[in-house]
Write a protein that holds these residues in place. Structure first.
Motif, mmCIF file in Angstrom:
data_model
loop_
_atom_site.group_PDB
_atom_site.id
_atom_site.type_symbol
_atom_site.label_atom_id
_atom_site.label_comp_id
_atom_site.label_asym_id
_atom_site.label_seq_id
_atom_site.Cartn_x
_atom_site.Cartn_y
_atom_site.Cartn_z
ATOM 1 N N VAL A 37 0.837 -1.208 0.000
ATOM 2 C CA VAL A 37 0.000 0.000 0.000
ATOM 3 C C VAL A 37 0.871 1.258 0.000
ATOM 4 O O VAL A 37 0.713 2.126 -0.882
ATOM 5 N N PRO A 38 1.790 1.465 0.953
ATOM 6 C CA PRO A 38 2.639 2.658 0.866
ATOM 7 C C PRO A 38 3.558 2.655 -0.342
ATOM 8 O O PRO A 38 3.908 3.735 -0.848
ATOM 9 N N VAL A 39 3.931 1.483 -0.843
ATOM 10 C CA VAL A 39 4.789 1.447 -2.037
ATOM 11 C C VAL A 39 4.040 1.999 -3.242
ATOM 12 O O VAL A 39 4.559 2.849 -3.978
ATOM 13 N N SER A 40 2.836 1.533 -3.463
ATOM 14 C CA SER A 40 2.066 2.000 -4.621
ATOM 15 C C SER A 40 1.678 3.471 -4.480
ATOM 16 O O SER A 40 1.634 4.208 -5.471
ATOM 17 N N ARG A 41 1.408 3.921 -3.281
ATOM 18 C CA ARG A 41 1.059 5.336 -3.102
ATOM 19 C C ARG A 41 2.291 6.227 -3.251
ATOM 20 O O ARG A 41 2.162 7.383 -3.677
ATOM 21 N N SER A 42 3.458 5.730 -2.914
ATOM 22 C CA SER A 42 4.667 6.530 -3.081
ATOM 23 C C SER A 42 5.010 6.761 -4.544
ATOM 24 O O SER A 42 5.754 7.691 -4.867
ATOM 25 N N VAL A 43 4.492 5.925 -5.438
ATOM 26 C CA VAL A 43 4.726 6.130 -6.861
ATOM 27 C C VAL A 43 4.172 7.478 -7.305
ATOM 28 O O VAL A 43 4.733 8.136 -8.185
ATOM 29 N N LEU A 44 3.085 7.923 -6.701
ATOM 30 C CA LEU A 44 2.489 9.230 -6.995
ATOM 31 C C LEU A 44 2.782 10.249 -5.910
ATOM 32 O O LEU A 44 2.073 11.255 -5.791
ATOM 33 N N ILE A 93 -3.576 -9.117 -4.540
ATOM 34 C CA ILE A 93 -4.792 -9.189 -3.718
ATOM 35 C C ILE A 93 -5.124 -7.833 -3.112
ATOM 36 O O ILE A 93 -6.278 -7.389 -3.114
ATOM 37 N N VAL A 94 -4.113 -7.136 -2.591
ATOM 38 C CA VAL A 94 -4.370 -5.869 -1.914
ATOM 39 C C VAL A 94 -4.673 -4.760 -2.913
ATOM 40 O O VAL A 94 -5.627 -3.984 -2.736
ATOM 41 N N VAL A 95 -3.897 -4.661 -3.975
ATOM 42 C CA VAL A 95 -4.063 -3.548 -4.921
ATOM 43 C C VAL A 95 -5.281 -3.762 -5.807
ATOM 44 O O VAL A 95 -6.106 -2.857 -5.963
ATOM 45 N N GLU A 96 -5.415 -4.942 -6.379
ATOM 46 C CA GLU A 96 -6.505 -5.182 -7.320
ATOM 47 C C GLU A 96 -7.753 -5.756 -6.664
ATOM 48 O O GLU A 96 -8.739 -6.009 -7.346
ATOM 49 N N LYS A 97 -7.665 -6.004 -5.335
ATOM 50 C CA LYS A 97 -8.821 -6.450 -4.560
ATOM 51 C C LYS A 97 -9.424 -7.732 -5.161
ATOM 52 O O LYS A 97 -10.616 -7.812 -5.471
ATOM 53 N N THR A 98 -8.586 -8.731 -5.299
ATOM 54 C CA THR A 98 -9.016 -10.023 -5.822
ATOM 55 C C THR A 98 -9.110 -11.031 -4.688
ATOM 56 O O THR A 98 -8.765 -10.752 -3.539
ATOM 57 N N GLY A 99 -9.558 -12.244 -5.028
ATOM 58 C CA GLY A 99 -9.620 -13.323 -4.064
ATOM 59 C C GLY A 99 -8.316 -14.100 -4.002
ATOM 60 O O GLY A 99 -7.300 -13.721 -4.602
ATOM 61 N N GLY A 140 0.021 -1.509 -19.080
ATOM 62 C CA GLY A 140 -0.002 -0.068 -19.326
ATOM 63 C C GLY A 140 -0.399 0.724 -18.095
ATOM 64 O O GLY A 140 -1.086 1.743 -18.201
ATOM 65 N N LEU A 141 0.029 0.270 -16.932
ATOM 66 C CA LEU A 141 -0.340 0.968 -15.700
ATOM 67 C C LEU A 141 0.229 2.373 -15.648
ATOM 68 O O LEU A 141 -0.351 3.241 -14.981
ATOM 69 N N ASP A 142 1.340 2.618 -16.334
ATOM 70 C CA ASP A 142 1.928 3.954 -16.300
ATOM 71 C C ASP A 142 0.980 4.995 -16.872
ATOM 72 O O ASP A 142 0.934 6.131 -16.390
ATOM 73 N N VAL A 143 0.210 4.630 -17.896
ATOM 74 C CA VAL A 143 -0.767 5.573 -18.466
ATOM 75 C C VAL A 143 -1.851 5.894 -17.446
ATOM 76 O O VAL A 143 -2.259 7.048 -17.278
ATOM 77 N N GLU A 144 -2.332 4.880 -16.753
ATOM 78 C CA GLU A 144 -3.351 5.100 -15.722
ATOM 79 C C GLU A 144 -2.807 5.959 -14.588
ATOM 80 O O GLU A 144 -3.510 6.838 -14.053
ATOM 81 N N SER A 163 -7.399 12.342 -8.952
ATOM 82 C CA SER A 163 -8.535 11.530 -8.528
ATOM 83 C C SER A 163 -8.119 10.504 -7.486
ATOM 84 O O SER A 163 -6.985 10.015 -7.479
ATOM 85 N N ASP A 164 -9.046 10.177 -6.601
ATOM 86 C CA ASP A 164 -8.866 9.130 -5.580
ATOM 87 C C ASP A 164 -7.584 9.351 -4.772
ATOM 88 O O ASP A 164 -6.706 8.488 -4.739
ATOM 89 N N PRO A 165 -7.443 10.490 -4.104
ATOM 90 C CA PRO A 165 -6.179 10.767 -3.398
ATOM 91 C C PRO A 165 -5.953 9.877 -2.187
ATOM 92 O O PRO A 165 -4.824 9.749 -1.728
ATOM 93 N N ASP A 166 -7.008 9.266 -1.646
ATOM 94 C CA ASP A 166 -6.865 8.429 -0.459
ATOM 95 C C ASP A 166 -6.932 6.942 -0.771
ATOM 96 O O ASP A 166 -6.997 6.126 0.153
ATOM 97 N N GLY A 167 -6.920 6.580 -2.053
ATOM 98 C CA GLY A 167 -6.998 5.182 -2.432
ATOM 99 C C GLY A 167 -5.634 4.601 -2.753
ATOM 100 O O GLY A 167 -4.581 5.195 -2.484
ATOM 101 N N ILE A 168 -5.654 3.414 -3.348
ATOM 102 C CA ILE A 168 -4.438 2.714 -3.741
ATOM 103 C C ILE A 168 -4.291 2.846 -5.244
ATOM 104 O O ILE A 168 -5.126 2.330 -5.992
ATOM 105 N N PRO A 169 -3.276 3.526 -5.746
ATOM 106 C CA PRO A 169 -3.095 3.638 -7.201
ATOM 107 C C PRO A 169 -2.906 2.273 -7.842
ATOM 108 O O PRO A 169 -2.206 1.411 -7.325
ATOM 109 N N GLY A 170 -3.564 2.104 -8.976
ATOM 110 C CA GLY A 170 -3.492 0.832 -9.677
ATOM 111 C C GLY A 170 -4.652 -0.085 -9.391
ATOM 112 O O GLY A 170 -4.788 -1.125 -10.047
ATOM 113 N N GLY A 171 -5.485 0.260 -8.421
ATOM 114 C CA GLY A 171 -6.630 -0.571 -8.087
ATOM 115 C C GLY A 171 -7.858 -0.171 -8.871
ATOM 116 O O GLY A 171 -7.851 0.762 -9.689
ATOM 117 N N PRO A 172 -8.968 -0.852 -8.653
ATOM 118 C CA PRO A 172 -10.221 -0.513 -9.343
ATOM 119 C C PRO A 172 -10.844 0.746 -8.759
ATOM 120 O O PRO A 172 -11.778 0.708 -7.970
#
Length: 459
Positions: free
Chosen positions: A211-218, A300-306, A410-414, A423-432
């Motif tokens: 979670v902090p790793v993906s948020r640190s990207v932005l 599982i954490v970023v993409e919220k899968t099973g 192509g996550l870099d484009v997103e 958008s979504d400043p309190d979420g996890i980048p890369g998730g739905p």
């Protein structure tokens, strides 16, 4: 009709070739009226014209703005701006652009710890260090809690094993040995259980630390409470994946050990020829499968899968990238091991010095107290070092996950879109997020403004 020299001057301006006669003259009707002599070779005609034999040679033409004028000094000026750029001529005051027909290179943005493009090995290492530095409370604090729990259990097992080993010295019969071996085997099983527990908690924590790793990207900082809140929906799947991976590893190890015992029982020492290749092959298969499923907690954490979707997602992401992941993981493991050993060397020396000062004349009681003291010191320092190294390894794993998604999805484009819109400043980048679900262009399935009705530009 222009006469004589005037006619020849006009023709010379128009680029016509003027023939020089044998006698230096022409008839009156050739270029005008009357007979006018040509200028001698090497001489300038009247009016300051350039000599016939002294024309500028090819490759030595005067520069722009210094062209010769007929009858006067150079006076050409750069053309006025007319909205058209000439590719072969640089505009004064502007830096030279790219060659004609080639686009100008623009470096990808780097809003956070890494640039938004597929990463190199050095960028993964640098991004991991920066992530820990920017989110020290969440990453280092969480890793320290897990390492402290493991250090406490390891310390208890170490002291118990020492006391049992000293009690074995007083054993004088087989009955006493059998009685003493029961607790000894129990502590051995406890040591194995502690190792399994640390691995289980580490697998869960690896998914939380993404979670902090993906948020640190932005360049979004993550606090301790916020990290666990964002990772909360994925805790149960993380526990399931950790239990499945741990159980699978234990079953494989138990199967290999059981087969080895049966072979040694049936064949004796000759079974070594079978057990060694079997053990080596099992180890290679374990490493291969472990790296293929290494990114399941992050998915599982970023993409919220099973559970099974996360395992399948990790398997697909690592396709055709296994050797690269293996190289990065191996180099990082070697770095972490070297750092841990460097730190443990002075700790071991300090423990020996403390033992010599506290118990210069060792006896069982003083040795036990010294062991307890040195164990507490070494486990505390080991927990600190282990928390740093674990956070670093988890950060590397998280950036590998982001890198593979930028390469394959192509996550870099997103991420660029999230950076521009905020958008979504309190979420996890890369998730739905809401941006990926609701933002479409053209909106509401409409037509593109520049396309005719019923058509869309090609993707």
């Amino acid at each position: 009709m222009a006469t004589g020299y005037e006619g020849r001057r006009r023709d010379y301006r128009l680029g016509a070739k003027v023939r020089v006669g044998d006698v230096g003259s022409r008839r009156a009707g050739s270029y005008g009226e009357g007979i006018v002599s040509q200028p001698e070779h090497g001489q300038n005609p009247p009016g300051g014209q350039p000599a016939w034999g002294n024309q500028p040679q090819w490759g030595n033409q005067p520069q722009w703005g210094n062209q010769p004028q007929w009858g006067g000094p150079p006076g050409w000026a750069p053309p006025q701006s007319s909205g058209q750029n000439h590719p072969s001529q640089a505009t004064p005051g502007w830096p030279p652009g790219p060659p004609y027909g080639q686009p100008l290179y623009v470096a990808p943005p780097k809003p956070g710890v890494i640039p938004l493009r597929p990463l190199q090995f050095g960028e993964i290492l640098d991004g991991s260090f920066q992530t820990i530095r920017r989110n020290a409370a969440s990453m280092f604090g969480s890793a320290l809690i897990v390492q402290a729990i493991g250090a406490v259990f390891i310390g208890i097992v170490t002291v118990g094993m020492f006391q049992l080993s000293t009690s074995l010295d007083s054993v004088s019969s087989e009955a006493e040995l059998a009685d003493a071996m029961g607790p000894f085997l129990a502590f051995m099983a406890g040591t194995l259980g502690v190792s399994v527990l640390i691995g289980f908690l580490g697998s869960v924590l690896q998914g939380v630390l993404v979670v902090p790793v993906s948020r640190s990207v932005l360049n979004r900082r993550t606090g301790f409470k916020q990290m666990w809140k964002l990772a909360g929906p994925g805790i149960l799947p993380l526990l399931g994946v950790a239990a499945l991976l741990t159980l699978g590893g234990l079953l494989v190890a138990a199967a290999v050990i059981g087969v080895a015992i049966l072979l040694f029982t049936a064949m004796g020492p000759a079974a070594l020829l079978i057990v060694l290749p079997l053990g080596l092959g099992s180890f290679v298969a374990f490493v291969w499968i472990g790296l293929k499923l290494m990114l399941a907690p992050a998915a599982i954490v970023v993409e919220k899968t099973g559970v099974f979707q996360g395992l399948l997602r990790s398997w697909r992401l690592t396709k055709n990238n296994w050797w690269r992941i293996f190289g990065i993981t191996l180099v990082v493991a070697i770095m972490v091991g070297i750092i841990a050993q460097i730190v443990q060397i002075p700790v071991s020396l300090a423990s020996a010095a403390i033992g010599g000062v506290v118990a210069p004349h060792p006896d069982p009681d003083s040795m036990t107290s010294t062991l307890v003291l040195t164990t507490v010191i070494s486990t505390a320092i080991g927990a600190l070092v282990g928390s740093v190294t674990f956070a670093f390894q988890a950060s590397v794993s998280g950036l590998i996950y982001m890198d593979l998604r930028m390469r394959r999805d192509g996550l870099d484009v997103e991420l660029m879109r999230l950076m521009e819109t905020g958008s979504d400043p309190d979420g996890i980048p890369g998730g739905p997020s809401t941006l990926t679900r609701n933002t479409t262009w053209p909106p509401d399935g409409g037509q593109f403004p520049s396309a005719p009705p019923g058509q869309r530009p090609p993707a």
